[in-house]
Design an enzyme around this catalytic site. Sequence first.
Site, PDB file in Angstrom:
ATOM      1  N   VAL A  45       0.861  -1.181   0.000  1.00 28.36           N
ATOM      2  CA  VAL A  45       0.000   0.000   0.000  1.00 28.36           C
ATOM      3  C   VAL A  45       0.895   1.226   0.000  1.00 28.36           C
ATOM      4  CG1 VAL A  45      -1.794   1.294   1.200  1.00 28.36           C
ATOM      5  CG2 VAL A  45      -1.802  -1.209   1.273  1.00 28.36           C
ATOM      6  N   ASP A 152     -12.035 -10.744  10.119  1.00 30.52           N
ATOM      7  CA  ASP A 152     -10.642 -10.480  10.500  1.00 30.52           C
ATOM      8  C   ASP A 152     -10.525  -9.144  11.222  1.00 30.52           C
ATOM      9  OD1 ASP A 152      -7.962 -11.081  10.764  1.00 30.52           O
ATOM     10  OD2 ASP A 152      -7.409 -10.342   8.763  1.00 30.52           O
ATOM     11  N   GLU A 388     -25.896   8.661  -0.720  1.00 33.75           N
ATOM     12  CA  GLU A 388     -27.051   9.395  -1.243  1.00 33.75           C
ATOM     13  C   GLU A 388     -27.247  10.705  -0.482  1.00 33.75           C
ATOM     14  OE1 GLU A 388     -29.770   5.607  -2.771  1.00 33.75           O
ATOM     15  OE2 GLU A 388     -29.990   6.378  -0.733  1.00 33.75           O
TER      16      GLU A 388
END
Length: 465
Positions: A45, A152, A388
């Site tokens: 990452v 997890d 939304e």
Amino acid sequence: MGSCCINSEKSHQERSALPHSISMIPVKKIFKFGKTLGGGSFGIVKLAHRITDKDPVAIKIIPKEKVQHKLSVLRREIDILLTVDHPNIIRLLNVYEDDEKIYLIMDYCSGGELFTRITSKGLISEDEAKKIMRKMLMAINHLHCKKIVHRDLKPQHILFDKAGENGEVKIIDFGLSSKLANPLELMHSQVGTIYYTAPEVIIGNYDDKCDMWSAGIILYTMLSGNMPFYGSSIQEVSKAICKGSFSMEGGIWDHVTENAKNLINKLIVKDPATRLSAAEAIQRPWFDLSNEPTSEIDSDIIESLKNYRKTSAFQRETVNILIKHLPESHMVPNVRSSFLALDKTDTGQISKDEFSKIMLDHNLNEEEIDELSSAIDIRKTGNINYSEFIAALFSGKSMDEDMIKRAFECLDIENKGFIVKNDFKIAAIKIGKELTSDEFEKISENFGEINDRITYDQFKMMMGA
């Protein structure tokens, strides 16, 4: 023009490993990569930012050769991330791929892991643990309402969007998550990190209550700085877990309230049938819900919601697609707290009844409220979800040039310099949604007689700029 776009999409799908990816634009033309934030078995990452505006994001880089036989697992993770919609769950902003790698673009959380916070302090104060735990439980409740089991949960998978005690909790890493076909379905795979694993997972017959055991372990660890079950080997830890005996006596526990201990005892329970659900845990006395914010929301937010009724189907669908790709740094101020104040069920959704009560107090009649709530509920679920709600606030305000450019880029996936009707279908698929024929027809009405294509300048006018 539309048929060309369809053929292009077919060839794109033939080349793509994932249906939600964008292969037409090289990812390094959009983002500049920085330092490595972490890594795992499938990839790393990295911190990155958009070249045009320096917005930070976290990008999970996965070599295709490492997942070529596990693409179904990656697809499942992406599908789940596109399904969830909660302020305390990490958001997947986009998926890119090239011939060698897959890139998952995520919100960047600069506040680090809960694990680091615990180890640096030794333990977490009860007041701080209470805030973290309640947000975790609301996110877990949202997952379980959607029949999603994380499997997890651990301090390493709880991040904060910024440093300090006001950092917002974000649950991350859905690589081991599963979606149940029905509430009675059981899972059998032995997954997760052993110290946070429920006894029924070790046995191999479990449901979503396994997440609640993990939540209990996390709470125990926050308040004491220790693990309730330990051993010199995985086998010893497993035996201790299956035995289920742990202590909250003496030492630091003398300074922990009985309400906190009672909650732990209701979560770290061997029998999952008697273990609290997330919805039940949120209601426990420890949280003292009388101090929670009321449903009063900012007047500017009310005005933005009212203005949403005036927008077109084209504008609404465009902004809903934009919101799914937009970093949280661009969100309307107070949107998170306003949404959670209206979410009385802690499910990550606002019921239309609750929404109606608030809007009645702000001088809208029932007909106007029905029109507004139906317009906001663009996915027609019967409730208003987080995205939304944000989209309604964005549509009710004047969008600046940067936001309009971003919206256009979300639709112009092939970087053609214009958009066609079919681009809406493709862009919706990228965020995990398939437009109905009725929705597509309403959007198509906005194309009028402009040769079935919309340039950026035309798009700006159609968005009200």
